[in-house]
Design a protein around this motif. Sequence first.
Motif, PDB file in Angstrom:
ATOM      1  N   SER A  42       0.827  -1.196   0.000  1.00  0.00           N
ATOM      2  CA  SER A  42       0.000   0.000   0.000  1.00  0.00           C
ATOM      3  C   SER A  42       0.865   1.251   0.000  1.00  0.00           C
ATOM      4  O   SER A  42       0.603   2.200  -0.748  1.00  0.00           O
ATOM      5  N   ALA A  43       1.909   1.270   0.823  1.00  0.00           N
ATOM      6  CA  ALA A  43       2.810   2.427   0.883  1.00  0.00           C
ATOM      7  C   ALA A  43       3.550   2.614  -0.433  1.00  0.00           C
ATOM      8  O   ALA A  43       3.739   3.743  -0.901  1.00  0.00           O
ATOM      9  N   ARG A  44       3.954   1.534  -1.058  1.00  0.00           N
ATOM     10  CA  ARG A  44       4.717   1.596  -2.308  1.00  0.00           C
ATOM     11  C   ARG A  44       3.898   2.181  -3.454  1.00  0.00           C
ATOM     12  O   ARG A  44       4.406   2.961  -4.254  1.00  0.00           O
ATOM     13  N   PHE A  45       2.642   1.833  -3.547  1.00  0.00           N
ATOM     14  CA  PHE A  45       1.816   2.283  -4.664  1.00  0.00           C
ATOM     15  C   PHE A  45       1.113   3.618  -4.410  1.00  0.00           C
ATOM     16  O   PHE A  45       0.566   4.206  -5.331  1.00  0.00           O
ATOM     17  N   SER A  46       1.116   4.087  -3.170  1.00  0.00           N
ATOM     18  CA  SER A  46       0.507   5.380  -2.860  1.00  0.00           C
ATOM     19  C   SER A  46       1.461   6.486  -3.308  1.00  0.00           C
ATOM     20  O   SER A  46       2.665   6.349  -3.157  1.00  0.00           O
ATOM     21  N   PRO A  47       1.050   7.557  -3.897  1.00  0.00           N
ATOM     22  CA  PRO A  47      -0.289   8.034  -4.148  1.00  0.00           C
ATOM     23  C   PRO A  47      -0.827   7.709  -5.532  1.00  0.00           C
ATOM     24  O   PRO A  47      -1.885   8.186  -5.896  1.00  0.00           O
ATOM     25  N   GLY A  48      -0.124   6.878  -6.310  1.00  0.00           N
ATOM     26  CA  GLY A  48      -0.571   6.591  -7.668  1.00  0.00           C
ATOM     27  C   GLY A  48      -1.757   5.654  -7.759  1.00  0.00           C
ATOM     28  O   GLY A  48      -2.492   5.662  -8.734  1.00  0.00           O
ATOM     29  N   ALA A  49      -1.938   4.820  -6.733  1.00  0.00           N
ATOM     30  CA  ALA A  49      -3.033   3.852  -6.742  1.00  0.00           C
ATOM     31  C   ALA A  49      -3.561   3.680  -5.322  1.00  0.00           C
ATOM     32  O   ALA A  49      -2.822   3.818  -4.353  1.00  0.00           O
ATOM     33  N   ASP A  50      -4.834   3.382  -5.226  1.00  0.00           N
ATOM     34  CA  ASP A  50      -5.483   3.131  -3.943  1.00  0.00           C
ATOM     35  C   ASP A  50      -5.457   1.631  -3.697  1.00  0.00           C
ATOM     36  O   ASP A  50      -6.028   0.864  -4.455  1.00  0.00           O
ATOM     37  N   ALA A  51      -4.736   1.201  -2.651  1.00  0.00           N
ATOM     38  CA  ALA A  51      -4.677  -0.219  -2.315  1.00  0.00           C
ATOM     39  C   ALA A  51      -5.802  -0.544  -1.345  1.00  0.00           C
ATOM     40  O   ALA A  51      -5.892   0.016  -0.260  1.00  0.00           O
ATOM     41  N   VAL A  52      -6.679  -1.449  -1.769  1.00  0.00           N
ATOM     42  CA  VAL A  52      -7.814  -1.891  -0.962  1.00  0.00           C
ATOM     43  C   VAL A  52      -7.481  -3.304  -0.489  1.00  0.00           C
ATOM     44  O   VAL A  52      -7.281  -4.197  -1.300  1.00  0.00           O
ATOM     45  N   LEU A  53      -7.401  -3.481   0.827  1.00  0.00           N
ATOM     46  CA  LEU A  53      -6.973  -4.748   1.397  1.00  0.00           C
ATOM     47  C   LEU A  53      -8.167  -5.466   2.005  1.00  0.00           C
ATOM     48  O   LEU A  53      -8.865  -4.913   2.856  1.00  0.00           O
ATOM     49  N   ILE A  54      -8.419  -6.675   1.574  1.00  0.00           N
ATOM     50  CA  ILE A  54      -9.564  -7.439   2.047  1.00  0.00           C
ATOM     51  C   ILE A  54      -9.197  -8.130   3.355  1.00  0.00           C
ATOM     52  O   ILE A  54      -8.149  -8.756   3.466  1.00  0.00           O
ATOM     53  N   VAL A  55     -10.075  -8.016   4.348  1.00  0.00           N
ATOM     54  CA  VAL A  55      -9.854  -8.601   5.665  1.00  0.00           C
ATOM     55  C   VAL A  55     -10.615  -9.911   5.759  1.00  0.00           C
ATOM     56  O   VAL A  55     -11.814  -9.960   5.493  1.00  0.00           O
ATOM     57  N   ARG A  56      -9.911 -10.966   6.143  1.00  0.00           N
ATOM     58  CA  ARG A  56     -10.575 -12.260   6.339  1.00  0.00           C
ATOM     59  C   ARG A  56     -11.111 -12.346   7.748  1.00  0.00           C
ATOM     60  O   ARG A  56     -10.576 -11.733   8.662  1.00  0.00           O
ATOM     61  N   ARG A  57     -12.129 -13.142   7.936  1.00  0.00           N
ATOM     62  CA  ARG A  57     -12.657 -13.363   9.289  1.00  0.00           C
ATOM     63  C   ARG A  57     -11.604 -14.053  10.124  1.00  0.00           C
ATOM     64  O   ARG A  57     -10.842 -14.875   9.631  1.00  0.00           O
ATOM     65  N   ALA A  58     -11.597 -13.753  11.404  1.00  0.00           N
ATOM     66  CA  ALA A  58     -10.632 -14.369  12.315  1.00  0.00           C
ATOM     67  C   ALA A  58     -10.859 -15.868  12.395  1.00  0.00           C
ATOM     68  O   ALA A  58     -11.988 -16.332  12.448  1.00  0.00           O
ATOM     69  N   ARG A  59      -9.795 -16.604  12.443  1.00  0.00           N
ATOM     70  CA  ARG A  59      -9.917 -18.060  12.516  1.00  0.00           C
ATOM     71  C   ARG A  59     -10.609 -18.489  13.794  1.00  0.00           C
ATOM     72  O   ARG A  59     -11.342 -19.449  13.812  1.00  0.00           O
ATOM     73  N   CYS A  60     -10.355 -17.772  14.894  1.00  0.00           N
ATOM     74  CA  CYS A  60     -10.995 -18.161  16.147  1.00  0.00           C
ATOM     75  C   CYS A  60     -12.509 -18.006  16.054  1.00  0.00           C
ATOM     76  O   CYS A  60     -13.258 -18.817  16.589  1.00  0.00           O
ATOM     77  N   ALA A  61     -12.987 -17.013  15.333  1.00  0.00           N
ATOM     78  CA  ALA A  61     -14.434 -16.831  15.153  1.00  0.00           C
ATOM     79  C   ALA A  61     -14.994 -17.983  14.330  1.00  0.00           C
ATOM     80  O   ALA A  61     -16.088 -18.461  14.589  1.00  0.00           O
ATOM     81  N   MET A  62     -14.226 -18.440  13.348  1.00  0.00           N
ATOM     82  CA  MET A  62     -14.675 -19.549  12.508  1.00  0.00           C
ATOM     83  C   MET A  62     -14.724 -20.837  13.330  1.00  0.00           C
ATOM     84  O   MET A  62     -15.615 -21.645  13.178  1.00  0.00           O
ATOM     85  N   ARG A  63     -13.750 -21.020  14.211  1.00  0.00           N
ATOM     86  CA  ARG A  63     -13.742 -22.217  15.054  1.00  0.00           C
ATOM     87  C   ARG A  63     -14.927 -22.236  16.000  1.00  0.00           C
ATOM     88  O   ARG A  63     -15.558 -23.257  16.189  1.00  0.00           O
ATOM     89  N   ARG A  64     -15.226 -21.085  16.606  1.00  0.00           N
ATOM     90  CA  ARG A  64     -16.376 -21.009  17.523  1.00  0.00           C
ATOM     91  C   ARG A  64     -17.658 -21.348  16.792  1.00  0.00           C
ATOM     92  O   ARG A  64     -18.500 -22.058  17.297  1.00  0.00           O
ATOM     93  N   ARG A  65     -17.802 -20.821  15.597  1.00  0.00           N
ATOM     94  CA  ARG A  65     -19.017 -21.051  14.828  1.00  0.00           C
ATOM     95  C   ARG A  65     -19.157 -22.518  14.440  1.00  0.00           C
ATOM     96  O   ARG A  65     -20.229 -23.091  14.483  1.00  0.00           O
ATOM     97  N   SER A  66     -18.047 -23.185  14.078  1.00  0.00           N
ATOM     98  CA  SER A  66     -18.127 -24.573  13.627  1.00  0.00           C
ATOM     99  C   SER A  66     -18.302 -25.550  14.779  1.00  0.00           C
ATOM    100  O   SER A  66     -18.675 -26.691  14.565  1.00  0.00           O
ATOM    101  N   SER A  67     -18.033 -25.122  16.024  1.00  0.00           N
ATOM    102  CA  SER A  67     -18.135 -26.045  17.153  1.00  0.00           C
ATOM    103  C   SER A  67     -19.552 -26.139  17.715  1.00  0.00           C
ATOM    104  O   SER A  67     -19.804 -26.905  18.615  1.00  0.00           O
ATOM    105  N   ARG A  68     -20.472 -25.405  17.178  1.00  0.00           N
ATOM    106  CA  ARG A  68     -21.869 -25.441  17.664  1.00  0.00           C
ATOM    107  C   ARG A  68     -22.573 -26.693  17.276  1.00  0.00           C
ATOM    108  O   ARG A  68     -22.386 -27.354  16.368  1.00  0.00           O
TER     109      ARG A  68
END
Length: 68
Positions: A42-68
């Motif tokens: 993001s720092a390298r390409f700024s200001p020429g491009a807008d870097a949009v970073l996708i956030v994944r769900r936390a693994r611990c949240a996924m584990r809690r959900r699957s243990s139900r």
Amino acid sequence: MSTADDVSTAWVRRYHPVVGAGKRLVCFPHAGGSASFFRPVSARFSPGADAVLIVRRARCAMRRRSSR
């Protein structure tokens, strides 16, 4: 994209927002990775491009959900 150019959300991070950038780079984290891995990218390409970073769900949240 419906999110404003300078806004981060629960699913999208922008470490170096570029309002009105002509180019947008969308980064998806690798397996086991996170959005913060792309902070230097993001720092390298700024200001020429807008870097949009996708956030994944936390693994611990996924584990809690699957243990139900």
